[in-house]
Motif scaffolding. Structure first.
Motif, PDB file in Angstrom:
ATOM      1  N   GLN A  41     -22.433 -29.244  36.188  1.00 58.47           N
ATOM      2  CA  GLN A  41     -23.158 -30.258  36.948  1.00 58.47           C
ATOM      3  C   GLN A  41     -24.253 -30.908  36.114  1.00 58.47           C
ATOM      4  OE1 GLN A  41     -24.571 -28.111  40.368  1.00 58.47           O
ATOM      5  NE2 GLN A  41     -22.556 -28.075  41.348  1.00 58.47           N
ATOM      6  N   GLU A  42     -24.632 -30.260  35.013  1.00 59.06           N
ATOM      7  CA  GLU A  42     -25.649 -30.797  34.116  1.00 59.06           C
ATOM      8  C   GLU A  42     -25.122 -30.719  32.687  1.00 59.06           C
ATOM      9  OE1 GLU A  42     -29.057 -28.409  34.894  1.00 59.06           O
ATOM     10  OE2 GLU A  42     -29.621 -29.519  36.689  1.00 59.06           O
ATOM     11  N   VAL A  43     -25.118 -31.842  32.001  1.00 61.00           N
ATOM     12  CA  VAL A  43     -24.621 -31.923  30.634  1.00 61.00           C
ATOM     13  C   VAL A  43     -25.783 -32.310  29.708  1.00 61.00           C
ATOM     14  CG1 VAL A  43     -23.139 -33.209  29.039  1.00 61.00           C
ATOM     15  CG2 VAL A  43     -22.252 -32.462  31.263  1.00 61.00           C
ATOM     16  N   VAL A  44     -26.030 -31.454  28.727  1.00 64.86           N
ATOM     17  CA  VAL A  44     -27.086 -31.694  27.755  1.00 64.86           C
ATOM     18  C   VAL A  44     -26.420 -32.137  26.455  1.00 64.86           C
ATOM     19  CG1 VAL A  44     -29.071 -30.710  26.555  1.00 64.86           C
ATOM     20  CG2 VAL A  44     -28.442 -29.861  28.828  1.00 64.86           C
ATOM     21  N   ILE A  45     -26.722 -33.330  25.991  1.00 66.70           N
ATOM     22  CA  ILE A  45     -26.061 -33.895  24.813  1.00 66.70           C
ATOM     23  C   ILE A  45     -26.846 -33.515  23.556  1.00 66.70           C
ATOM     24  CG2 ILE A  45     -25.087 -35.976  23.781  1.00 66.70           C
ATOM     25  CD1 ILE A  45     -25.312 -37.305  26.548  1.00 66.70           C
ATOM     26  N   GLY A  46     -26.194 -32.749  22.675  1.00 67.37           N
ATOM     27  CA  GLY A  46     -26.870 -32.256  21.474  1.00 67.37           C
ATOM     28  C   GLY A  46     -26.087 -32.560  20.220  1.00 67.37           C
ATOM     29  N   THR A  47     -25.760 -33.816  19.999  1.00 71.00           N
ATOM     30  CA  THR A  47     -24.958 -34.211  18.838  1.00 71.00           C
ATOM     31  C   THR A  47     -25.786 -34.176  17.560  1.00 71.00           C
ATOM     32  OG1 THR A  47     -25.445 -36.518  19.398  1.00 71.00           O
ATOM     33  CG2 THR A  47     -23.382 -35.606  20.205  1.00 71.00           C
ATOM     34  N   ASP A  48     -25.134 -34.419  16.429  1.00 70.46           N
ATOM     35  CA  ASP A  48     -25.784 -34.332  15.122  1.00 70.46           C
ATOM     36  C   ASP A  48     -26.870 -35.391  14.945  1.00 70.46           C
ATOM     37  OD1 ASP A  48     -23.933 -32.392  14.731  1.00 70.46           O
ATOM     38  OD2 ASP A  48     -23.005 -33.267  12.950  1.00 70.46           O
ATOM     39  N   ASN A  49     -27.792 -35.087  14.047  1.00 70.61           N
ATOM     40  CA  ASN A  49     -28.875 -36.022  13.723  1.00 70.61           C
ATOM     41  C   ASN A  49     -28.434 -37.007  12.647  1.00 70.61           C
ATOM     42  OD1 ASN A  49     -30.785 -35.062  15.525  1.00 70.61           O
ATOM     43  ND2 ASN A  49     -31.672 -33.608  14.076  1.00 70.61           N
ATOM     44  N   ASP A  50     -27.466 -37.847  12.953  1.00 69.22           N
ATOM     45  CA  ASP A  50     -27.042 -38.896  12.029  1.00 69.22           C
ATOM     46  C   ASP A  50     -26.448 -40.043  12.831  1.00 69.22           C
ATOM     47  OD1 ASP A  50     -24.519 -37.987  12.796  1.00 69.22           O
ATOM     48  OD2 ASP A  50     -24.142 -36.934  10.914  1.00 69.22           O
ATOM     49  N   ALA A  51     -26.032 -41.090  12.131  1.00 70.08           N
ATOM     50  CA  ALA A  51     -25.524 -42.283  12.813  1.00 70.08           C
ATOM     51  C   ALA A  51     -24.295 -41.973  13.666  1.00 70.08           C
ATOM     52  CB  ALA A  51     -25.209 -43.368  11.793  1.00 70.08           C
ATOM     53  N   ALA A  52     -23.377 -41.163  13.120  1.00 70.89           N
ATOM     54  CA  ALA A  52     -22.174 -40.805  13.874  1.00 70.89           C
ATOM     55  C   ALA A  52     -22.542 -40.003  15.114  1.00 70.89           C
ATOM     56  CB  ALA A  52     -21.215 -40.014  12.989  1.00 70.89           C
ATOM     57  N   GLU A  68     -25.335 -40.247  16.838  1.00 72.29           N
ATOM     58  CA  GLU A  68     -25.918 -41.147  17.828  1.00 72.29           C
ATOM     59  C   GLU A  68     -24.835 -41.928  18.561  1.00 72.29           C
ATOM     60  OE1 GLU A  68     -29.109 -41.541  18.980  1.00 72.29           O
ATOM     61  OE2 GLU A  68     -29.248 -39.642  17.880  1.00 72.29           O
ATOM     62  N   LYS A  69     -23.822 -42.356  17.822  1.00 74.39           N
ATOM     63  CA  LYS A  69     -22.706 -43.064  18.450  1.00 74.39           C
ATOM     64  C   LYS A  69     -22.004 -42.148  19.447  1.00 74.39           C
ATOM     65  CE  LYS A  69     -18.292 -45.294  17.272  1.00 74.39           C
ATOM     66  NZ  LYS A  69     -17.421 -44.283  17.892  1.00 74.39           N
ATOM     67  N   LEU A  70     -21.768 -40.907  19.047  1.00 72.66           N
ATOM     68  CA  LEU A  70     -21.123 -39.947  19.934  1.00 72.66           C
ATOM     69  C   LEU A  70     -21.997 -39.664  21.154  1.00 72.66           C
ATOM     70  CD1 LEU A  70     -18.935 -37.884  20.624  1.00 72.66           C
ATOM     71  CD2 LEU A  70     -20.088 -36.257  19.103  1.00 72.66           C
ATOM     72  N   ARG A  71     -23.286 -39.569  20.956  1.00 73.73           N
ATOM     73  CA  ARG A  71     -24.215 -39.318  22.065  1.00 73.73           C
ATOM     74  C   ARG A  71     -24.054 -40.378  23.157  1.00 73.73           C
ATOM     75  NH1 ARG A  71     -28.932 -36.408  22.371  1.00 73.73           N
ATOM     76  NH2 ARG A  71     -28.797 -35.952  20.121  1.00 73.73           N
ATOM     77  N   GLU A  72     -23.969 -41.639  22.722  1.00 70.55           N
ATOM     78  CA  GLU A  72     -23.836 -42.728  23.686  1.00 70.55           C
ATOM     79  C   GLU A  72     -22.461 -42.736  24.354  1.00 70.55           C
ATOM     80  OE1 GLU A  72     -26.287 -44.521  24.793  1.00 70.55           O
ATOM     81  OE2 GLU A  72     -27.602 -43.435  23.417  1.00 70.55           O
ATOM     82  N   GLU A  73     -21.431 -42.308  23.624  1.00 70.12           N
ATOM     83  CA  GLU A  73     -20.092 -42.227  24.212  1.00 70.12           C
ATOM     84  C   GLU A  73     -20.065 -41.182  25.322  1.00 70.12           C
ATOM     85  OE1 GLU A  73     -17.165 -41.441  21.265  1.00 70.12           O
ATOM     86  OE2 GLU A  73     -17.316 -43.402  20.308  1.00 70.12           O
ATOM     87  N   VAL A  74     -20.659 -40.019  25.059  1.00 72.73           N
ATOM     88  CA  VAL A  74     -20.697 -38.959  26.068  1.00 72.73           C
ATOM     89  C   VAL A  74     -21.478 -39.433  27.286  1.00 72.73           C
ATOM     90  CG1 VAL A  74     -21.475 -36.615  26.587  1.00 72.73           C
ATOM     91  CG2 VAL A  74     -20.496 -37.121  24.344  1.00 72.73           C
ATOM     92  N   ALA A  75     -22.620 -40.047  27.043  1.00 71.40           N
ATOM     93  CA  ALA A  75     -23.452 -40.522  28.154  1.00 71.40           C
ATOM     94  C   ALA A  75     -22.715 -41.563  28.989  1.00 71.40           C
ATOM     95  CB  ALA A  75     -24.750 -41.093  27.611  1.00 71.40           C
ATOM     96  N   ALA A  76     -22.050 -42.509  28.334  1.00 74.62           N
ATOM     97  CA  ALA A  76     -21.359 -43.581  29.043  1.00 74.62           C
ATOM     98  C   ALA A  76     -20.218 -43.048  29.908  1.00 74.62           C
ATOM     99  CB  ALA A  76     -20.835 -44.613  28.044  1.00 74.62           C
ATOM    100  N   LYS A  77     -19.468 -42.079  29.389  1.00 74.96           N
ATOM    101  CA  LYS A  77     -18.294 -41.581  30.102  1.00 74.96           C
ATOM    102  C   LYS A  77     -18.627 -40.520  31.151  1.00 74.96           C
ATOM    103  CE  LYS A  77     -15.025 -42.793  26.480  1.00 74.96           C
ATOM    104  NZ  LYS A  77     -13.957 -42.376  25.541  1.00 74.96           N
ATOM    105  N   MET A  78     -19.801 -39.890  31.021  1.00 75.45           N
ATOM    106  CA  MET A  78     -20.177 -38.864  31.997  1.00 75.45           C
ATOM    107  C   MET A  78     -21.215 -39.365  32.998  1.00 75.45           C
ATOM    108  SD  MET A  78     -18.163 -36.484  31.249  1.00 75.45           S
ATOM    109  CE  MET A  78     -18.801 -35.339  32.483  1.00 75.45           C
ATOM    110  N   ARG A  79     -21.739 -40.552  32.784  1.00 71.11           N
ATOM    111  CA  ARG A  79     -22.748 -41.101  33.686  1.00 71.11           C
ATOM    112  C   ARG A  79     -22.171 -41.256  35.094  1.00 71.11           C
ATOM    113  NH1 ARG A  79     -24.225 -45.168  30.759  1.00 71.11           N
ATOM    114  NH2 ARG A  79     -25.987 -44.053  29.822  1.00 71.11           N
ATOM    115  N   GLY A  80     -22.908 -40.730  36.077  1.00 69.30           N
ATOM    116  CA  GLY A  80     -22.457 -40.805  37.466  1.00 69.30           C
ATOM    117  C   GLY A  80     -21.683 -39.583  37.909  1.00 69.30           C
ATOM    118  N   TYR A  81     -21.246 -38.760  36.956  1.00 66.38           N
ATOM    119  CA  TYR A  81     -20.483 -37.555  37.296  1.00 66.38           C
ATOM    120  C   TYR A  81     -21.350 -36.301  37.260  1.00 66.38           C
ATOM    121  CZ  TYR A  81     -16.269 -40.377  36.756  1.00 66.38           C
ATOM    122  OH  TYR A  81     -15.295 -41.343  36.892  1.00 66.38           O
ATOM    123  N   CYS A  82     -22.482 -36.349  36.544  1.00 65.06           N
ATOM    124  CA  CYS A  82     -23.340 -35.189  36.417  1.00 65.06           C
ATOM    125  C   CYS A  82     -24.725 -35.634  35.951  1.00 65.06           C
ATOM    126  CB  CYS A  82     -22.746 -34.179  35.426  1.00 65.06           C
ATOM    127  SG  CYS A  82     -22.505 -34.874  33.777  1.00 65.06           S
TER     128      CYS A  82
END
Length: 327
Positions: free
Chosen positions: A251-262, A264-278
């Motif tokens: 029910q709660e997703v904590v996004i902890g991707t790597d500290n680099d450009a890739a 950050e891109k992945l962080r936004e992908e996870v947020a966009a696809k999981m937004r509204g679900y948790c």
């Protein structure tokens, strides 16, 4: 040689962060090896990038630590650079279109409908071990290694990390060399782009709060410190992975991707696809640490996780609500 899409292959080469690239190499890319961290004075890795050459995509590494990675063809190299299975790499390169959420499609190819096959379990029992020194040295406890069915392939001198489906059946496995960055997947295993590493534990243990990271070692390291985690296995978050996470107890997703450009891109992908679900939170690893496994100080790790910040479900990270969560 199998006909491959040169544009997609060259795009993968272009997006990789090569070291010590030699200019004006006349149809070749000469650089330091991507398969390890050897401090080679002269670049030892060379790949033919002339599209008109009959050997386009063939490569060699004169300083390879293992004969299996001394030379090869485009599919093997592409699979490594994209962190996907050999079968997935071959499909992308030969059809001229990337698989789910991969690089931009350069050609349109209409395929007839097919009947989806259920992924078949693979046998990894021969590799199982109580504790693998390589993983223990990276802060991953023997208990967590057993929990993930990890093992060791003595013949290839590589750690074996099985991937499980939500029911707990191993349907692929990643071999990670102890002598370099080299890795490969089980032949015939299920595509990793459709799976999440550790998702079976989220389902089995009814985990309500989970950290999403990139690599298997990141996930196991967090578990070793008391934080349930799953890994996407690369720098993309596919629709299949998103759906698998949506269907889980989390029910709660904590996004902890790597500290680099890739990352950050992945962080936004996870947020966009999981937004509204948790509920979504961001955790940032301390300065100087590339990822979760780099944070070897237990106090610093706990401080970072406790400082996770909740995202506003209607906005991006540029406008977040300063609500903290304690895991």
């Amino acid at each position: 040689m199998t006909q491959i899409n040169t544009d997609i292959f060259l795009a993968a080469l272009d997006s990789y962060d090569w070291r010590n690239v030699q200019p004006n190499s006349r149809g070749r890319l000469n650089a330091s090896t991507p398969f390890g961290f050897r401090e080679d004075k002269m670049p030892s890795f060379s790949v033919i990038i002339d599209p008109d050459s009959p050997d386009f995509g063939c490569w060699r590494d004169s300083g390879a630590n293992n004969p299996e990675f001394a030379r090869g063809g485009p599919v093997k190299l592409y699979a490594f650079l994209r962190n996907i299975t050999y079968e997935e790499a071959r499909e992308e390169l030969t059809t001229g279109e990337a698989t789910e959420d991969g690089p931009p499609k350069l050609r349109v190819k209409i395929k007839p409908p097919t009947i989806a096959e259920r992924p078949k379990p693979i046998d990894i029992s021969v590799y199982k071990d109580d504790a693998v020194p390589y993983l223990t040295d990276r802060g991953i406890s023997p208990e967590v290694q057993r929990m993930f069915d990890c093992g060791f392939d003595a013949q290839k001198n590589a750690v074996v990390m099985p991937w499980h489906d939500p029911s707990g059946a191993p349907i692929n496995a990643k071999w990670r060399a102890t002598w370099g960055k080299n890795f490969w997947y089980a032949e015939g295993g299920s595509p990793v782009r459709k799976m999440l590493y550790g998702i079976h534990l989220v389902y089995a243990r009814n985990i309500r709060r989970v950290i999403v990271v990139e690599s298997e070692t990141d996930a196991m390291y967090l578990w070793s410190n008391g934080y349930p985690a799953i890994a996407v296995g690369g720098s993309t978050f596919t629709d299949s992975q998103a759906e698998m996470l949506r269907m889980s107890p989390a029910q709660e997703v904590v996004i902890g991707t790597d500290n680099d450009a890739a990352g950050e891109k992945l962080r936004e992908e996870v947020a966009a696809k999981m937004r509204g679900y948790c509920e979504l939170y961001d955790v940032r690893w301390p300065e100087g640490a590339k990822d979760a496994n780099d944070v070897r100080d237990e106090i610093a790790l706990r401080r970072a996780v406790k400082a996770a910040i909740r995202r506003n479900i209607f906005t991006s990270t540029r406008n977040i609500v300063s609500t903290h969560i304690v895991i």
